[in-house]
Structures are given as structure tokens and as C-alpha cells.
Design an enzyme around this catalytic site. Sequence first.
Site, short mmCIF file in Angstrom:
data_model
loop_
_atom_site.label_atom_id
_atom_site.label_comp_id
_atom_site.label_asym_id
_atom_site.label_seq_id
_atom_site.Cartn_x
_atom_site.Cartn_y
_atom_site.Cartn_z
N ARG A 19 6.48 56.60 -4.10
CA ARG A 19 6.36 57.84 -4.88
C ARG A 19 6.97 57.73 -6.28
O ARG A 19 6.78 58.62 -7.11
CB ARG A 19 6.99 59.01 -4.11
N GLN A 79 12.96 40.50 3.58
CA GLN A 79 12.21 41.15 4.66
C GLN A 79 10.76 41.22 4.14
O GLN A 79 10.42 42.09 3.35
CB GLN A 79 12.77 42.56 4.92
N LYS A 357 24.00 44.72 -39.91
CA LYS A 357 23.76 43.77 -38.80
C LYS A 357 24.60 42.52 -39.00
O LYS A 357 24.65 41.98 -40.10
CB LYS A 357 22.28 43.39 -38.77
C1 UD1 Z 1 16.04 57.03 6.36
C2 UD1 Z 1 16.54 57.42 7.74
C3 UD1 Z 1 16.70 58.93 7.78
C4 UD1 Z 1 17.66 59.37 6.70
C5 UD1 Z 1 17.19 58.87 5.35
C6 UD1 Z 1 18.25 59.12 4.31
C7 UD1 Z 1 15.59 55.78 9.26
C8 UD1 Z 1 14.59 55.55 10.34
N1 UD1 Z 1 15.60 57.02 8.74
O1 UD1 Z 1 14.77 57.62 6.22
O2 UD1 Z 1 17.21 59.33 9.03
O3 UD1 Z 1 17.78 60.78 6.68
O4 UD1 Z 1 16.96 57.45 5.38
O5 UD1 Z 1 17.77 58.82 3.03
O6 UD1 Z 1 16.37 54.91 8.96
N2 UD1 Z 1 14.10 49.86 3.92
C9 UD1 Z 1 14.04 48.49 4.06
N3 UD1 Z 1 13.16 47.95 4.93
C10 UD1 Z 1 12.36 48.69 5.70
C11 UD1 Z 1 12.42 50.10 5.56
C12 UD1 Z 1 13.30 50.66 4.67
O7 UD1 Z 1 14.76 47.78 3.38
O8 UD1 Z 1 11.59 48.12 6.46
C13 UD1 Z 1 15.05 50.46 2.97
C14 UD1 Z 1 14.41 51.27 1.88
O9 UD1 Z 1 14.17 50.47 0.74
C15 UD1 Z 1 15.48 52.32 1.60
C16 UD1 Z 1 16.17 52.49 2.92
O10 UD1 Z 1 15.86 51.35 3.69
O11 UD1 Z 1 16.43 51.88 0.65
C17 UD1 Z 1 15.69 53.73 3.65
O12 UD1 Z 1 14.32 53.63 3.88
P1 UD1 Z 1 13.36 54.86 3.69
O13 UD1 Z 1 11.98 54.42 3.95
O14 UD1 Z 1 13.65 55.56 2.43
O15 UD1 Z 1 13.83 55.75 4.92
P2 UD1 Z 1 13.71 57.29 5.04
O16 UD1 Z 1 12.37 57.62 5.56
O17 UD1 Z 1 14.15 57.94 3.80
#
Ligand code: UD1
Length: 487
Positions: A19, A79, A357
Site C-alpha cells: 500500500r 526470506q 562552497k
Molecule cells: C501483524 C500481526 C498482527 C499485529 C500487527 C501489528 C501477525 C500474523 N499479525 O499483522 O497481529 O496486530 O502485525 O502491526 O503477525 N513480515 C515478514 N515476512 C512475512 C510477513 C511479514 O518479514 O512473511 C514482516 C513485514 O515486513 C512487517 C511485519 O512482518 O514488518 C508484520 O507483517 P504485516 O504483514 O504487516 O503483518 P500485519 O498483517 O500487519
Amino acid sequence: MPQPHLRTVVVLAAGEGKRMKSALPKVLHPLLGRTLLGHVLAAAAPLAADRTVVVVGHGAEQVRAHLAEIAPAATPVLQAEQLGTGHAVRIALDAVPEAAGTVVVLNGDVPLLRAETVAALVAAHEDAGAAATVLAAEVPDPTGLGRIVRDAAGRLEQIVEERDATPEQRALREINAGIYAFDAARLRDALGKLSTDNDQGEEYLTDVFGLLGSAGEPVAVHVAADHAETLGCNDRVELAALRRLLRDRVNQAWMRTGVSILDPETTWIDVTVAVDRDAVIDQNTQLRGGTVVGAEAVVGPDVTLIDTVVGPGATVLRSHAVGAEVGPGASVGPYAYLRPAAKLAEKAKVGTFVEVKNSEVGVGAKVPHLSYVGDATIGAKANIGAATIFVNYDGVNKHRTTVGEAAFVGCDTTLIAPVEVGPGAYVAAGSAITQDVPAGALGVTRAPQRSIDGWVARKRGGTASAEAAERVRRAAAEVAEDASADG
Ligand code: UD1
Ligand code: MG
């Protein structure tokens, strides 16, 4: 003696941040002096972890390069596919089999998190000997976030993602901030048991809490005092909102240390900047990077300082500076442009529409108006007249100019480098100086002036100029006639 805790920090930063709609990975977006990732690492820094692992994925090369700059000791772990936060932590721990003790996991997109809050979470977790502790917050709008589900006794039961939640669970306003402390061994064990049986088909790190809890392991919730700290960043509108919150936090902290900020809403100070007591920051001012502002300096209105040091008591008004030094009591602007390695000594003055400068302007020296000073050394108390140009570039190479102590350079002069104007020398206004002017000499390159009588009447007859000249000629002629009549 209690054993020092072994600690590993894991930052999750592999997500794309769809987003944000950006070529830049989300965690590399800047926010008042650091990237989102930089803020999160800074919040974890006081934990003095034995190792820090950053899970990278989208834009991995860019994120790795940034890490090499800001946290060279951190280990990036790739990852390749984003299969969920649980999967990400599993990969991170696989890369550090030696990790034991406490594992602190931080989402990479929670930049307002305070170091004190992370420390309090970890202390609560370690003191309680918990298997897992989550940072929670009560928020006005929990949309999109995981909810903290407690049992009748108030104990954590599970963390449920909004998309997997029941209507009753969705009504909960206590959310998961995405910041956790785990016991390493029990975390590894639970991660091995995660399923992908959820709406996104991902391995959820949050499911670790339900798994550990139902196995009778102690799981805990640590509630953040200020929910703003737990705000994540999903798009640029949220990023702008975070920037305003951080701006206010930074400005309030400086005001409490004795800095006057006249219009906090238009003053943007990077978290990396230092400002000394009784400095006055006027409106529309941005202080960025490694900028330092000394005591009682006055900066603004309408000033941007990037990596610039302003000495005590100096004044900078409506100007832009990058990589410059402004000495104590010096004065800059309005409308000056200081570029890298512009060094103004004590009480020097660089005035209106002046660009400097890679040059030193000596103690009390003045460049008050409309000049370009490039690759020059200007001695103490020298005076550089309006519209002086230090001609430093011959089209291929840059050359230096030296102006000695208390020298006086007249207006509209070009000093064509390499050249030296000696101490106490003068340069006549309008000169183009190509040879050294010895100490105490006058350098002058002007052609002698000629005034060609009657030129305007002959060449510009009928113009306003010709008419004005003609009136003067007639008046002078009448005076002459009267004089001869009287005589
Ligand atoms: C996650 C939490 C949610 C919490 C929220 C807070 C989970 C399942 N949910 O949701 O409960 O309220 O954060 O902001 O954890 N990332 C990776 N690899 C992945 C997936 C994500 O590195 O495979 C990283 C993303 O870059 C990010 C963080 O993990 O920095 C959180 O991932 P995001 O997809 O934003 O999780 P949310 O849906 O926001
Ligand atoms: Mg998120």
C-alpha cells in the site's frame, strides 16, 4: 549472581508494503532522520543483544545495503517468499542456532516505539520467566490489527487476526503491537507446530501464543502506556501521521530541555539532531541529519539545515545549508546557500543571496551581498564587496583563491583562481583579478573611463534620455546667457 540474559533481536522486514505504492521497500522510507527500520533498530539498541537478525525479502538488496550502513553488526537473513510472520521468525532462528535466552521480535514498521517500552517489555518477560510476552495497546481504532483475546480471568488466551476474528473479537480494542519477547527454546518448539490454517494461508507468529498457552506455558501481555508508540505504517497517509506525532514528540523533548520552538507545527527536527539551551528555532525550519545548533543561536524562520553545525549565538535567517559550519556569533542570510565544507569562523557574516562552497570565511570576515564563494580561504576581517565572484572552475578543474586578513575586495569583482589577494590588500571595484595582489597593494584592472559628450543626442534622439539631457543642456545654456548679460 544472576546470569546475564542472552538476547537475540529479530526484526521482521521482508514484507513489500504494497500500500506504500513505492519502488522503495516500506522499511526504508525515511521518517525524521532515520528509516522506519532504523527507528526500530534504535529502539532495540539499548537491549545490548548478543545478535540482531533482520529478515529481508522484498527489496532485499536495498535493505541489506542500508543495514550495512546503519547496523553493520546485524545479520540479514533472506526470506525469499513471505509465508507469514511465523515463517519469518523460524527462518531467522534457523540462521542463529546458537541463540538462547530471550528472543525479542519487532515488526519493522513500528517506528514510534520507544526504547524504554521495549526494555520494559523485555524486563517484564524475563522477570516473570514467561514463555512469551506480547506488547499490547488499547487503541481507538483497531481496524486491521490482531486482537488480544483474554479469558474471564484476564489471562491471554490467544491473538486473533482481524480477518480470522469473530464479531465479538473484532469489537475488542486491545491490539497486538507486533512487538514480542520469547523464550528461545519454547519459541523454536512452538514455531515447529504452526499451521497455515487461516484466512491468509500463512504461518502466523501470533499463533505461538495460543499454542504455548494451551500447553500450559506462561504467556503474558505487557500493555504500552502510550498507544501511539505501537502504530504501524501501511501507506503514505499513515506515514505522514506518524511524522507529525514524532515531530511533536521531538519538539516537546527539546522545549523541555530549554530550547525555544516558536511554531512547533512547522518545525521539523530529525531525531539525530542536537540543540543546545536557549537556542531559538523560528517557524518553518527543518533541522536534519547530523545538525547541531549551539546555545542561544537563532535559527529561522524559513531555514533548512542538513548536517550543519551552528555555533553558540549565531544567527541563520531564511537560508539553506548542507554540510556547513557556522561559527559562534556568525550571521547567515537572509537567503544564503551554504554548501558542503563552507566554514564560517566566529562572527563571520554571509549575507543576502550569497552562496559559499568548500571555503573558509575567517573570523569577523564579511561577504554581505550577492556573491559566489567557491574553493576559497578568506582571512579574518576581510571584506568582500557585493557581487564578488570567486571564479573557481575553468571548465575542467577547480582552483583555490586566497584572500588575506583584512583585505578589501571592491564590488563586482571576479577573482579568477588560482589567485591570491594578500593581507591588507585592496582590489578596486569592477576588477577581474588574474594575478596575485601583494599585501597592502591595490589591484585594479579597470580600463580608464571615457565620457563621450553629446552621444545620446546623436545616437538616441527623441528618447526620454535625450529629452532629459536636452533640458539640462538648455538650463545650463540659459544660466550661461544670463551670466554674460549681467556681465
Ligand atoms: C501483524 C500481526 C498482527 C499485529 C500487527 C501489528 C501477525 C500474523 N499479525 O499483522 O497481529 O496486530 O502485525 O502491526 O503477525 N513480515 C515478514 N515476512 C512475512 C510477513 C511479514 O518479514 O512473511 C514482516 C513485514 O515486513 C512487517 C511485519 O512482518 O514488518 C508484520 O507483517 P504485516 O504483514 O504487516 O503483518 P500485519 O498483517 O500487519
Ligand atoms: Mg502491518
